[in-house]
Design a protein around this motif. Structure first.
Motif, PDB file in Angstrom:
ATOM      1  N   GLU A 176     -25.322  50.105  -5.710  1.00 32.98           N
ATOM      2  CA  GLU A 176     -26.710  49.644  -5.744  1.00 32.98           C
ATOM      3  C   GLU A 176     -27.117  49.055  -4.402  1.00 32.98           C
ATOM      4  OE1 GLU A 176     -29.463  46.228  -7.848  1.00 32.98           O
ATOM      5  OE2 GLU A 176     -27.332  46.407  -8.306  1.00 32.98           O
ATOM      6  N   ALA A 177     -26.195  48.270  -3.765  1.00 33.80           N
ATOM      7  CA  ALA A 177     -26.515  47.692  -2.464  1.00 33.80           C
ATOM      8  C   ALA A 177     -26.710  48.778  -1.414  1.00 33.80           C
ATOM      9  CB  ALA A 177     -25.403  46.733  -2.038  1.00 33.80           C
ATOM     10  N   ALA A 178     -25.902  49.830  -1.501  1.00 33.30           N
ATOM     11  CA  ALA A 178     -26.045  50.917  -0.537  1.00 33.30           C
ATOM     12  C   ALA A 178     -27.333  51.697  -0.752  1.00 33.30           C
ATOM     13  CB  ALA A 178     -24.846  51.860  -0.624  1.00 33.30           C
ATOM     14  N   GLY A 179     -27.778  51.777  -2.021  1.00 29.41           N
ATOM     15  CA  GLY A 179     -28.984  52.541  -2.297  1.00 29.41           C
ATOM     16  C   GLY A 179     -30.236  51.708  -2.341  1.00 29.41           C
ATOM     17  N   ASP A 198     -23.346  40.327 -11.296  1.00 29.43           N
ATOM     18  CA  ASP A 198     -23.274  41.626 -11.920  1.00 29.43           C
ATOM     19  C   ASP A 198     -24.232  42.576 -11.226  1.00 29.43           C
ATOM     20  OD1 ASP A 198     -21.480  40.705 -13.711  1.00 29.43           O
ATOM     21  OD2 ASP A 198     -22.942  40.209 -15.260  1.00 29.43           O
ATOM     22  N   GLY A 199     -23.854  43.838 -11.243  1.00 29.73           N
ATOM     23  CA  GLY A 199     -24.756  44.850 -10.765  1.00 29.73           C
ATOM     24  C   GLY A 199     -25.845  45.089 -11.761  1.00 29.73           C
ATOM     25  N   VAL A 244      -6.725  50.043 -26.488  1.00 25.34           N
ATOM     26  CA  VAL A 244      -7.068  50.269 -25.080  1.00 25.34           C
ATOM     27  C   VAL A 244      -8.238  51.233 -24.963  1.00 25.34           C
ATOM     28  CG1 VAL A 244      -6.210  51.215 -22.903  1.00 25.34           C
ATOM     29  CG2 VAL A 244      -4.748  49.723 -24.276  1.00 25.34           C
ATOM     30  N   VAL A 245      -8.253  52.271 -25.787  1.00 24.82           N
ATOM     31  CA  VAL A 245      -9.358  53.240 -25.750  1.00 24.82           C
ATOM     32  C   VAL A 245     -10.668  52.581 -26.154  1.00 24.82           C
ATOM     33  CG1 VAL A 245     -10.244  55.331 -26.849  1.00 24.82           C
ATOM     34  CG2 VAL A 245      -7.886  55.248 -26.076  1.00 24.82           C
ATOM     35  N   VAL A 246     -10.634  51.728 -27.176  1.00 21.76           N
ATOM     36  CA  VAL A 246     -11.854  51.026 -27.592  1.00 21.76           C
ATOM     37  C   VAL A 246     -12.365  50.140 -26.451  1.00 21.76           C
ATOM     38  CG1 VAL A 246     -12.764  49.271 -29.165  1.00 21.76           C
ATOM     39  CG2 VAL A 246     -11.351  51.123 -30.046  1.00 21.76           C
ATOM     40  N   GLY A 247     -11.460  49.430 -25.784  1.00 25.18           N
ATOM     41  CA  GLY A 247     -11.871  48.605 -24.655  1.00 25.18           C
ATOM     42  C   GLY A 247     -12.436  49.420 -23.511  1.00 25.18           C
ATOM     43  N   TRP A 248     -11.851  50.568 -23.248  1.00 24.13           N
ATOM     44  CA  TRP A 248     -12.340  51.427 -22.159  1.00 24.13           C
ATOM     45  C   TRP A 248     -13.738  51.950 -22.466  1.00 24.13           C
ATOM     46  CZ3 TRP A 248     -11.253  52.862 -17.298  1.00 24.13           C
ATOM     47  CH2 TRP A 248     -11.852  54.017 -16.810  1.00 24.13           C
ATOM     48  N   PHE A 249     -13.964  52.423 -23.683  1.00 23.46           N
ATOM     49  CA  PHE A 249     -15.289  52.913 -24.045  1.00 23.46           C
ATOM     50  C   PHE A 249     -16.321  51.792 -24.014  1.00 23.46           C
ATOM     51  CE2 PHE A 249     -13.292  56.796 -25.173  1.00 23.46           C
ATOM     52  CZ  PHE A 249     -14.291  57.749 -25.345  1.00 23.46           C
ATOM     53  N   THR A 250     -15.932  50.603 -24.421  1.00 24.11           N
ATOM     54  CA  THR A 250     -16.862  49.475 -24.366  1.00 24.11           C
ATOM     55  C   THR A 250     -17.218  49.133 -22.929  1.00 24.11           C
ATOM     56  OG1 THR A 250     -15.883  48.599 -26.402  1.00 24.11           O
ATOM     57  CG2 THR A 250     -17.222  47.095 -25.089  1.00 24.11           C
ATOM     58  N   ALA A 251     -16.233  49.155 -22.036  1.00 25.31           N
ATOM     59  CA  ALA A 251     -16.508  48.859 -20.635  1.00 25.31           C
ATOM     60  C   ALA A 251     -17.390  49.927 -19.999  1.00 25.31           C
ATOM     61  CB  ALA A 251     -15.189  48.732 -19.870  1.00 25.31           C
ATOM     62  N   ARG A 252     -17.190  51.166 -20.378  1.00 25.88           N
ATOM     63  CA  ARG A 252     -18.051  52.225 -19.844  1.00 25.88           C
ATOM     64  C   ARG A 252     -19.502  52.000 -20.254  1.00 25.88           C
ATOM     65  NH1 ARG A 252     -16.219  58.197 -20.952  1.00 25.88           N
ATOM     66  NH2 ARG A 252     -18.225  58.439 -19.924  1.00 25.88           N
ATOM     67  N   ALA A 253     -19.711  51.617 -21.510  1.00 25.33           N
ATOM     68  CA  ALA A 253     -21.072  51.324 -21.951  1.00 25.33           C
ATOM     69  C   ALA A 253     -21.624  50.089 -21.252  1.00 25.33           C
ATOM     70  CB  ALA A 253     -21.101  51.131 -23.465  1.00 25.33           C
ATOM     71  N   ALA A 254     -20.760  49.101 -20.979  1.00 24.14           N
ATOM     72  CA  ALA A 254     -21.213  47.860 -20.348  1.00 24.14           C
ATOM     73  C   ALA A 254     -21.629  48.059 -18.905  1.00 24.14           C
ATOM     74  CB  ALA A 254     -20.106  46.810 -20.431  1.00 24.14           C
ATOM     75  N   THR A 255     -21.098  49.058 -18.252  1.00 22.67           N
ATOM     76  CA  THR A 255     -21.417  49.282 -16.843  1.00 22.67           C
ATOM     77  C   THR A 255     -22.236  50.540 -16.607  1.00 22.67           C
ATOM     78  OG1 THR A 255     -19.307  50.450 -16.572  1.00 22.67           O
ATOM     79  CG2 THR A 255     -19.353  48.101 -16.053  1.00 22.67           C
ATOM     80  N   GLY A 256     -22.481  51.323 -17.652  1.00 18.03           N
ATOM     81  CA  GLY A 256     -23.186  52.579 -17.452  1.00 18.03           C
ATOM     82  C   GLY A 256     -24.589  52.606 -17.987  1.00 18.03           C
ATOM     83  N   ALA A 257     -25.005  51.580 -18.769  1.00 14.56           N
ATOM     84  CA  ALA A 257     -26.342  51.572 -19.362  1.00 14.56           C
ATOM     85  C   ALA A 257     -27.268  50.739 -18.507  1.00 14.56           C
ATOM     86  CB  ALA A 257     -26.298  51.021 -20.782  1.00 14.56           C
ATOM     87  N   LEU A 293     -13.014  43.654 -20.481  1.00 14.58           N
ATOM     88  CA  LEU A 293     -13.410  42.733 -19.421  1.00 14.58           C
ATOM     89  C   LEU A 293     -12.883  43.187 -18.059  1.00 14.58           C
ATOM     90  CD1 LEU A 293     -12.956  39.274 -21.194  1.00 14.58           C
ATOM     91  CD2 LEU A 293     -15.100  40.449 -20.633  1.00 14.58           C
ATOM     92  N   VAL A 294     -11.624  43.625 -18.031  1.00 14.11           N
ATOM     93  CA  VAL A 294     -11.033  44.047 -16.757  1.00 14.11           C
ATOM     94  C   VAL A 294     -11.729  45.293 -16.226  1.00 14.11           C
ATOM     95  CG1 VAL A 294      -8.933  44.914 -15.680  1.00 14.11           C
ATOM     96  CG2 VAL A 294      -8.800  42.955 -17.219  1.00 14.11           C
ATOM     97  N   VAL A 295     -11.910  46.291 -17.091  1.00 12.32           N
ATOM     98  CA  VAL A 295     -12.555  47.530 -16.647  1.00 12.32           C
ATOM     99  C   VAL A 295     -14.012  47.271 -16.295  1.00 12.32           C
ATOM    100  CG1 VAL A 295     -13.148  49.876 -17.329  1.00 12.32           C
ATOM    101  CG2 VAL A 295     -10.957  48.915 -17.989  1.00 12.32           C
ATOM    102  N   ARG A 296     -14.678  46.374 -17.029  1.00  7.94           N
ATOM    103  CA  ARG A 296     -16.056  46.022 -16.696  1.00  7.94           C
ATOM    104  C   ARG A 296     -16.143  45.425 -15.302  1.00  7.94           C
ATOM    105  NH1 ARG A 296     -17.731  41.123 -16.252  1.00  7.94           N
ATOM    106  NH2 ARG A 296     -19.955  40.613 -16.208  1.00  7.94           N
ATOM    107  N   GLY A 297     -15.218  44.500 -14.971  1.00  5.44           N
ATOM    108  CA  GLY A 297     -15.242  43.923 -13.636  1.00  5.44           C
ATOM    109  C   GLY A 297     -14.971  44.939 -12.554  1.00  5.44           C
ATOM    110  N   TRP A 298     -14.042  45.846 -12.825  1.00  6.73           N
ATOM    111  CA  TRP A 298     -13.701  46.863 -11.826  1.00  6.73           C
ATOM    112  C   TRP A 298     -14.857  47.830 -11.611  1.00  6.73           C
ATOM    113  CZ3 TRP A 298     -11.836  52.107 -13.226  1.00  6.73           C
ATOM    114  CH2 TRP A 298     -11.547  52.861 -12.097  1.00  6.73           C
ATOM    115  N   ARG A 299     -15.429  48.338 -12.723  1.00  4.29           N
ATOM    116  CA  ARG A 299     -16.545  49.274 -12.593  1.00  4.29           C
ATOM    117  C   ARG A 299     -17.814  48.560 -12.141  1.00  4.29           C
ATOM    118  NH1 ARG A 299     -16.223  54.233 -15.459  1.00  4.29           N
ATOM    119  NH2 ARG A 299     -18.469  54.081 -15.845  1.00  4.29           N
ATOM    120  N   GLY A 300     -17.981  47.281 -12.503  1.00  5.04           N
ATOM    121  CA  GLY A 300     -19.167  46.545 -12.098  1.00  5.04           C
ATOM    122  C   GLY A 300     -19.239  46.346 -10.601  1.00  5.04           C
ATOM    123  N   ARG A 301     -18.086  46.088  -9.978  1.00  4.25           N
ATOM    124  CA  ARG A 301     -18.087  45.954  -8.515  1.00  4.25           C
ATOM    125  C   ARG A 301     -18.476  47.265  -7.845  1.00  4.25           C
ATOM    126  NH1 ARG A 301     -13.439  42.728  -9.458  1.00  4.25           N
ATOM    127  NH2 ARG A 301     -12.096  44.527  -9.070  1.00  4.25           N
ATOM    128  N   GLY A 302     -17.987  48.380  -8.392  1.00  3.35           N
ATOM    129  CA  GLY A 302     -18.376  49.672  -7.824  1.00  3.35           C
ATOM    130  C   GLY A 302     -19.858  49.945  -8.000  1.00  3.35           C
TER     131      GLY A 302
END
Length: 563
Positions: A476-479, A394-395, A364-377, A462-471
């Motif tokens: 981005e739309a607001a800014g 995608d954002g 779970v930790v590996v997936g979380w760190f991967t999702a953070r990189a997928a939505t933060g870079a 994938l789940v965390v990427r979708g959740w963080r990607g929507r945010g």
């Protein structure tokens, strides 16, 4: 005046040779000295500890020479080399290859520090010039300050690394020869393999750290791979660094969970552990030595427990395997406190099976760190596409689901490789025949870690990427209409009664030129409130935060072209 003879002062030839050698190989002398000092400090630490225990022992069977031989062998063992015990009851030399992992930290840290200090002399000049990233800035700074002639020559990473390794091995060679005369002597084959590898690896990490951990060497090393595979791993969306960080986090959770399992088991078998500790020796010096040995072997026990939670378990001699489904401890084990934590013989219980939660959490930790990189870079110029960049929906800067899955798989593979490496170092032989193998089997540990991590890591990523990607998409739309402008990064100029300026826009990237209405504060805090501010063009900047001197001071009359 006729008797006065004019002479020309000529420097000493040895001084000329030394100066010429220093100018042609800057960093080599400092590296040689640093490597030799690192070797001497590590050896002195082991000698001081062994000598203290020998002096305080009530049964000093051997003289000071025997204690020094043990100290030299212990220092060689700290590099992962195998030792050979010549004095056995059967008369046959017995190997001893279980390396205390905590002991390995001393030579690795000393080598890392020596290589880092030899590469960076402390003033930053050699570091900047040799790195390639800040070379131009350092040269401009030296030219502006007029200190170019006074600055020391740039330190070569190659010479610094060679110097540290050579200096360290020059100390290690006589130590190995001296230790070969004792009863506990190093295996020449393992010493010739492990000592140089540890020295080269730790020194290389020190040089890499001194240069700010650049990714260029990693990219050059990956050029042997096919282009498509290299782009998936490194450029630009699924960087190998993100997968490496996720793998490191997963391995840390595994080892930390293993340490927690050892602590719980020791508390559960507290009476047996206390009895084993008291039975080994009666003197306080002997108990202190046993305590130090237990502390040095705690990381080994954590790795053993982590592999136990993964399923393959570990072996305690030939034919004695311990895993969550059954335990068959060896009956002739010595009374050692850490061995008291081994589960009791018999089939596994639900309490033993609960250890499987440790690798599950690691996945779970590996997936979380991967999702953070997928939505933060941020991804420069990411276009919607089925195979790369940010896909539809995608954002900006959000990886596609294929790249996210690939990054999670790469992280799981790296995590499995790291666990296999730790398992190989944590175990080894303690004798011959039935004692030929102690600890986990490295290839079983690596394969089990890969299977355990990849199964939860991919869906979690994938789940965390979708959740963080929507945010990220909503932000981005607001800014988009009101971009966030760095208040300190604007420049303004008067032209035709209107104010112009550029600013480093952080959302989205890269930066943009902005056209201002009269009275607007271009690039300042009020830029976002200026209704006449419209995007005027783009400039290329990979990081979205280019230094001021890389852009023109006055905006051009026409939109600047990209590239």
């Amino acid at each position: 005046m006729a008797g006065v003879t004019q002479t020309t002062a000529r420097p000493d030839p040895l001084t000329l040779l030394r100066d010429r050698w220093r100018d042609r190989s800057p960093g080599l002398g400092a590296g040689l000295l640093g490597g030799a000092v690192a070797g001497v400090l590590g050896l002195a630490s082991c000698a001081a500890l062994v000598t203290l225990l020998w002096i305080s022992s009530p049964y000093p069977d051997s003289g000071p020479e025997g204690a020094l031989h043990v100290a030299a062998s212990l220092w060689v063992l700290a590099h992962g080399a195998e030792l050979v015990r010549a004095d056995t009851l059967a008369g046959v030399p017995a190997p001893m290859g279980v390396t205390p992992l905590l002991l390995v930290l001393l030579p690795v840290w000393l080598l890392h520090r020596a290589a880092r200090d030899a590469t960076d002399p402390g003033d930053g000049v050699g570091l900047a010039v040799g790195s390639g990233v800040g070379a131009g800035a350092a040269a401009r700074l030296a030219g502006e300050s007029g200190l170019r002639d006074a600055a020391p020559p740039p330190v070569s990473s190659r010479f610094a690394w060679v110097g540290v390794v050579t200096g360290y091995l020059s100390v290690a060679a006589p130590v190995v020869v001296y230790a070969s005369g004792g009863e506990l002597r190093p295996s020449l084959w393992w010493t010739a393999l492990c000592l140089p590898l540890v020295a080269m690896g730790a020194a290389g990490a020190g040089v890499w750290t001194a240069f700010g951990r650049p990714g260029g060497p990693v990219g050059r090393a990956l050029r042997v791979l096919p282009r498509d595979l290299r782009e998936l791993m490194v450029e630009p969306d699924a960087r190998l660094g993100a997968a490496t960080r996720a793998a490191g986090a997963g391995a840390a959770v595994l080892v930390g969970g293993g340490a927690l399992l050892v602590a719980v088991s020791l508390v559960w078998h507290g009476a047996a552990a206390q009895d084993a500790f008291l039975r080994l020796t009666e003197g306080w010096s002997g108990r202190f030595a046993v305590l130090l040995l237990c502390l040095a072997l705690v990381p080994n026990a954590a790795v053993w427990a982590a592999v136990y939670a993964l399923g393959p378990g570990f072996v305690l001699g030939a034919g004695h395997v311990v895993h969550p489904f059954s335990s068959a401890p060896a009956p002739l084990l010595p009374p050692f406190p850490l061995l008291a934590a081994v589960p009791d013989a018999g089939p596994g219980t639900p309490l033993h099976w609960a250890a499987g939660s440790v690798p599950l959490v690691a996945g779970v930790v590996v997936g979380w760190f991967t999702a953070r990189a997928a939505t933060g870079a941020p991804v420069a110029g990411a276009a919607a596409g089925p195979e790369g960049g940010a896909g539809a929906g995608d954002g900006a800067g959000v990886w596609s689901w294929r790249r996210t899955v690939w990054a999670a798989v790469v992280a799981a593979v790296l995590c499995g490789g790291l666990v296999a490496l730790l398992a190989a170092f944590a175990g080894g032989p303690l004798g011959s025949a039935g004692l030929a193998r102690f600890g986990p089997v490295w290839w079983q540990a690596g394969g089990a870690a890969l299977a355990w991590v990849v199964v939860p890591a991919v869906p979690v990523a994938l789940v965390v990427r979708g959740w963080r990607g929507r945010g990220a998409a909503s932000r981005e739309a607001a800014g988009a209409s009101v971009p966030e402008v760095a208040p300190e990064s604007g420049k303004a100029a008067e032209e035709g009664g209107r104010r112009w300026g550029w600013a480093s826009v952080r959302v989205p990237s890269p930066g943009r030129w902005w056209k201002r209405g009269e009275g607007g504060d271009a690039g300042g805090a009020g830029a976002a409130e200026d209704e006449d501010a419209v995007p005027y063009g783009l400039y290329d900047d990979e990081d979205g935060d280019a230094p001021y001197d890389l852009l023109p001071a006055d905006p051009p009359a026409e939109p600047p072209s990209r590239g």
